[in-house]
Scaffold this active site. Sequence first.
Site, PDB file in Angstrom:
ATOM      1  N   GLU A   1       0.837  -1.159   0.030  1.00 18.09           N
ATOM      2  CA  GLU A   1       0.251   0.042   0.268  1.00 18.09           C
ATOM      3  C   GLU A   1       1.064   1.208  -0.056  1.00 18.09           C
ATOM      4  OE1 GLU A   1      -2.501  -3.480   1.504  1.00 18.09           O
ATOM      5  OE2 GLU A   1      -0.411  -2.871   1.799  1.00 18.09           O
TER       6      GLU A   1
ATOM      7  N   ARG B   1       8.098 -13.502   0.478  1.00 19.67           N
ATOM      8  CA  ARG B   1       7.309 -12.039   1.098  1.00 19.67           C
ATOM      9  C   ARG B   1       7.490 -11.130   2.590  1.00 19.67           C
ATOM     10  NH1 ARG B   1       4.705  -7.621  -0.320  1.00 19.67           N
ATOM     11  NH2 ARG B   1       2.596  -6.829   0.412  1.00 19.67           N
TER      12      ARG B   1
ATOM     13  N   ASN C   1       1.285  -8.538  -5.881  1.00 18.53           N
ATOM     14  CA  ASN C   1       1.314  -7.450  -7.204  1.00 18.53           C
ATOM     15  C   ASN C   1       2.189  -7.768  -8.215  1.00 18.53           C
ATOM     16  OD1 ASN C   1       1.189  -5.105  -8.641  1.00 18.53           O
ATOM     17  ND2 ASN C   1       2.823  -4.138  -6.848  1.00 18.53           N
ATOM     18  N   LEU C   2       2.077  -8.320  -9.199  1.00 15.26           N
ATOM     19  CA  LEU C   2       2.397  -8.456 -10.357  1.00 15.26           C
ATOM     20  C   LEU C   2       2.547  -7.551 -11.185  1.00 15.26           C
ATOM     21  CD1 LEU C   2      -0.234  -8.564 -13.592  1.00 15.26           C
ATOM     22  CD2 LEU C   2      -0.676 -10.383 -11.632  1.00 15.26           C
TER      23      LEU C   2
ATOM     24  N   GLU D   1       4.524  -4.672 -10.858  1.00 16.00           N
ATOM     25  CA  GLU D   1       5.845  -4.162 -10.919  1.00 16.00           C
ATOM     26  C   GLU D   1       6.569  -5.302 -12.029  1.00 16.00           C
ATOM     27  OE1 GLU D   1       8.622  -3.229  -7.347  1.00 16.00           O
ATOM     28  OE2 GLU D   1       8.278  -4.509  -7.026  1.00 16.00           O
TER      29      GLU D   1
END
Length: 442
Positions: A69, A279, A358-359, A361
Amino acid sequence: MRARVFLWLYSLSLFLLLPVLALYLLKRSVRQPEYRRGWGQRFLASLPEFKAVPSGQKRIWVHAVSVGEAHAISPLVQHWAKVYPQHEWAVSCTTPTGLATCQQLYSALNSVQFFYLPYDLPHLVARTFKQVRANSLWVVETELWPNLLLRAARSNVHTAVLNARVSPTTGKRLVQLGLVSKPVLRSVGTLIVQTQADAAVFEKIGRPADAVCGNLKFDVALKPELATMGRTWREAAQAEQVVLFASSREGEEVLLLDALNRSQFFKRMPKASVWIVPRHPQRFDEVFELMAEAATRMGVARPVRRSASFNAGSNIALAGFGQARLVLGDSMGEMPAYYSVADLALLGGSWLPFGGQNLIEACAYGCPVWMGPNTFNFAKAAEDALSAKAARRFDNLLAACEFYLSDFQGNHEAKKAAFAYARSHRGATQRSFDVLNQLNDV
């Protein structure tokens, strides 16, 4: 009246859970000592000192729960700060990595202060607003805390929920809890969503979106210096093929290592290497041990850590790095470099029911994405990437490995497709800025 009773029960339940939350933070702090900090902010709303906003200026409070975020809202924050350099800023987060990311991204903002968001109890929220003295509150994506948003409305603080999205599970829950979610969402001054599907969910709850502006993550600024660093790593790795497991989640690394073993990946591709970037940084040591055990089973060299493979302050690889087939990406803030190393990225969080990561980036740096069946957190982005041929979907990691070994015909077209997909979806920052500018007086 029923809504008030429900909200009271929610606040009472959260208050009774405070000891459990304290124990949770202590448990997390065993692996990540940063969780021992900021307790006064979380439990007592003892925040940094905020000076009164000078006459004619305004203060914007941004809440970004964690790393994703914080990055997502950064294009809009930076653009706003350029247009309105006189505005002051307050930035809150929930996780230590989120706070560190915000400090890295936003330290240059005018009179900015950083803090952990206190728990969503009425007295803590009221104290927070009294101290921060913000004119506007920007909440990123899905942080719909009832007491926070309702107090903002009572305090005449304009609230904006930005880059908002709802997964099917969250949307169903919001509809079921309409008794509370409706008044909370109606208290929001500005609601800007990512997709028409998100808008439809909010419409069903009773709070129509003010605008559908796309995903701000497409506008995150690229970092060419990190891309260059990644290409240097690639040369040092001496690997003809590099597969990256990006933002892997707990339980997924075991699945990948098992798939590599069962498919005899390294026997069939002896000059390939596989890089795993967990992660969560507190899992680095755990994942490294899993990789070491798997390396023994597969008869390949012991894995190496990215952080221990280069001389400090340089990109000169230390001895043994070039022979490693398994590499642990154990550094923060370097994902663009990892994407620039790889031929393709396996999308973490999508192989077990975490909802995916998130893909966007990865595609922005020209790294095609292979993902599993669980992408409900980024459903629209995932489907668009598939349609653009910037991504592939597999039922499991063994199927992905077998395809790579048997049927994969190269990545040149997929890399071009990834670049094109990322570029074609830019523009959410300007659209969101225009809506905010028009709908409120910040």
